[in-house]
Each structure stands twice: as C-alpha cells, then as structure tokens.
Design a protein around this motif. Sequence first.
Motif, short mmCIF file in Angstrom:
data_model
loop_
_atom_site.label_atom_id
_atom_site.label_comp_id
_atom_site.label_asym_id
_atom_site.label_seq_id
_atom_site.Cartn_x
_atom_site.Cartn_y
_atom_site.Cartn_z
N MET A 148 33.93 -0.11 -2.81
CA MET A 148 33.35 1.24 -2.71
C MET A 148 32.14 1.31 -1.80
O MET A 148 31.61 2.38 -1.55
N LEU A 149 31.71 0.17 -1.29
CA LEU A 149 30.43 0.11 -0.60
C LEU A 149 30.34 1.06 0.59
O LEU A 149 29.27 1.60 0.89
N SER A 150 31.46 1.30 1.26
CA SER A 150 31.44 2.19 2.43
C SER A 150 31.12 3.63 2.05
O SER A 150 30.71 4.43 2.91
N THR A 151 31.30 4.00 0.77
CA THR A 151 31.02 5.37 0.33
C THR A 151 29.65 5.49 -0.34
O THR A 151 29.29 6.57 -0.81
N ILE A 152 28.90 4.38 -0.40
CA ILE A 152 27.61 4.35 -1.08
C ILE A 152 26.49 4.38 -0.04
O ILE A 152 26.55 3.70 0.98
N GLU B 141 23.40 -9.97 -3.88
CA GLU B 141 22.94 -10.14 -2.50
C GLU B 141 24.12 -10.33 -1.57
O GLU B 141 24.17 -9.78 -0.47
N GLU B 142 25.09 -11.11 -2.02
CA GLU B 142 26.26 -11.40 -1.18
C GLU B 142 27.23 -10.23 -1.18
O GLU B 142 27.84 -9.92 -0.15
N ALA B 143 27.39 -9.56 -2.32
CA ALA B 143 28.42 -8.52 -2.44
C ALA B 143 28.00 -7.19 -1.83
O ALA B 143 28.84 -6.45 -1.31
N LEU B 144 26.71 -6.85 -1.93
CA LEU B 144 26.26 -5.51 -1.54
C LEU B 144 25.65 -5.44 -0.16
O LEU B 144 25.24 -4.36 0.29
N CYS C 31 24.15 12.45 -1.43
CA CYS C 31 23.82 11.03 -1.40
C CYS C 31 24.35 10.36 -2.67
O CYS C 31 24.11 10.82 -3.78
N ARG C 32 25.04 9.26 -2.48
CA ARG C 32 25.62 8.52 -3.62
C ARG C 32 24.85 7.21 -3.80
O ARG C 32 24.79 6.38 -2.88
N VAL C 33 24.28 7.05 -4.98
CA VAL C 33 23.46 5.89 -5.31
C VAL C 33 24.19 5.06 -6.36
O VAL C 33 24.58 5.58 -7.41
N MET C 34 24.38 3.78 -6.11
CA MET C 34 25.02 2.90 -7.07
C MET C 34 23.95 2.11 -7.81
O MET C 34 23.07 1.51 -7.20
N VAL C 35 24.02 2.12 -9.16
CA VAL C 35 23.08 1.38 -9.99
C VAL C 35 23.76 0.11 -10.48
O VAL C 35 24.81 0.18 -11.14
N VAL C 36 23.18 -1.05 -10.17
CA VAL C 36 23.80 -2.32 -10.50
C VAL C 36 22.81 -3.18 -11.30
O VAL C 36 21.61 -2.92 -11.32
N GLY C 37 23.33 -4.23 -11.93
CA GLY C 37 22.47 -5.14 -12.68
C GLY C 37 23.28 -6.00 -13.62
O GLY C 37 24.49 -5.83 -13.79
N MET C 38 22.60 -6.93 -14.26
CA MET C 38 23.23 -7.80 -15.25
C MET C 38 23.64 -6.97 -16.47
O MET C 38 23.15 -5.85 -16.67
N PRO C 39 24.52 -7.49 -17.34
CA PRO C 39 24.90 -6.75 -18.55
C PRO C 39 23.70 -6.44 -19.44
O PRO C 39 22.81 -7.27 -19.62
#
Length: 334
Positions: A35-39, A60-63, A133-141
């Motif tokens: 989905m990164l191209s739409t974020i 770091e590697e994925a995003l 604007c589309r913001v993705m929130v990421v993090g550990m569980p």
Amino acid sequence: MAQFVPRQTFPHYGAIPRSYFLGHHRAGLTKMKNMLSTIDYVVECRDSRAPVTSINPMFEEALGNKRRLIVYTKRDLSGTPQSPAQKLAEKKIRSFDRNSPTFFVSSSSRADVTQIVKHLRNDAEAPDKLVGCRVMVVGMPNVGKSTLINHLRNYGVGKAKALKTGGQPGITRKIGTPVKIIERESGSHVYVLDTPGVFMPYVPDAENMLKLALCGCVKDAVISPVTLVDYLLYKINLHDAQAYQRWSEPTNEVMPLLEKFAHYTGLLGKGGVPNIDGAALHFIQKWRHGDVGRFMLDDLEEEQRRRDDPLKVEQMSMTQALRAERVSRKNRDE
C-alpha cells in the motif's frame, strides 16, 4: 538491620523465546509494503517505557523513505510527568531520532496530541487534494496505535473513538479503513489508517524479549509470568525498592514476594494455597497501570554508548531476521 542491596544483573535468560512473529504480523507487513504507493505519511509508535527496545527495524526496511514522525506512547507510565529526570530522558530520546519529528503522548489523556495535530496539519500534505492525505500508523503490537488514533480523531474533528482498543496484543488484525482526523477548507483532509501491530521475526537479545513482554507486546502466555515478575522485580529494585512495600519488604527473591502478594490480593486456591501464576499476572498488570513504579526499562546511557560504537549499530535485515526465526522455530520443534 542490613541495608538492602539489589541485584545488579539478571542471569535467567536461558529459556526465553526469541520470537512472536505471527501470521497476521507477516501479512500486515506485506500489505503495508504493497500500500505504500498510496500513503503520503507514516506515524511510527513506540512505547515510552522501552523507547529503544520497541523500535522495530523491519519498518525501516519495509517503509522506505516516506515522510514520518515518531510518537512515544504511554508517557505517563515511563516516569514522573514533567520532572527534570523525565525531561532529560525525553531530550536524550529525541537525540536518537534527529531525522524525524518526535512527540510524547500519555495513554489516558488527549492533551498531548495537540502538537501532533498541528504538525500534521502543516506538514502532511497530499499531492492529490481530491483524495486527501493518507497517514499510516505503524508500531509493535499493543504499543498504543489505536488509542493514539482515537485521541487524534477526538481532538482534530471532535468525534468519538472509532477504533477498538485492549490490554492484549492482536486487537487490530488487519489494516483499517481511513479515519478522518483533520479537516481542511481545501478539501485535502488528513486521514489515518490503523495497522496490525508487527513484531520482529527474531529478537537477538533475550532481555529485550522480556521488556517487550512486560510492555504487553506479546501475549502473556508466551513467557512464564513468574519469570516476567522476577525480571520486573530486578528492574524495580534498581529504581525504587519501596514501590511494592504494601506487600513485602525489599527483596531479590520473587517467590516470597508473590506468595505475600497472593495472600494480600486474595489470589488463593484450595486450602489457602497461593495462586502463584495468577498473582504474577496481577502484579504485572499493576505495573502496566503505573501502580508499582513508573520508569523506563531501557538504559538510555547504554544505548548512547552503543550508538557511539560503529561496530555495534548494525541492525539485522528482514532477510536475516526471517532466517533466524526459522532456525529458532526448527530448534523448538526438535
């Protein structure tokens, strides 16, 4: 009476599992990459109680090079709010993240998100004003992503919470629908997407696994609760051995503490036998709610020394981590 001397090391690391990389973690990370191209923007959440350990190098590697900001959650549980010691600690943490704007938020208050909303309103621009604007929130569980989004939505547009939250990891299993947090007259509103917490495939350091388990990033059944309390007791004693004085005098022995705690809280089985595992889980929950001391599990000075040593700053790549996870799983099966 002899003065209490806390343990300076914790030697019991032998049987600690090193992975909690579940199927929905792998699927979630893959979906994020697709989905990164739409974020347009990434918000990465970390736990203030383990500000270094809760960094997932997989992101770091994925995003890639997406614009991002860092949010340290549960600020109120990592120390005394606004104390000189906490201000100094947060200044040190900010020095670790020089390339990204950094914010600290409490779990129980939406007041801390004011500056985040202002920052996103000014910085999170979308190339397509019709879509926004589309913001993705990421993090550990279980690091507090859904709680943060609810606070952003409540402050930004005055709406009630949109996402379910809970005390165990795994509440969010897939990437959610966009939630509006900022309205703009131009129509280029800001939307956030909640994502499933993603654990790292392999944790090289067993102590880091204990820290993540105490913070609730893995389910409580993964590591023995008695082992977790033993490690927590070691950490509490280094900060303030009076934090558990309601139940016991200062001690380095976990079993007597849990027996007294079980009697005090009524966690007893037949014949008044203490329910040790139940007492251990209850003790951990009390710490998670700030009732048995509020402090960071990470040593920031040690982390600074590590970063100053070029031989120690290399991070495990995703391929290396997945390979280590496969080897660890094979060893467990054998």
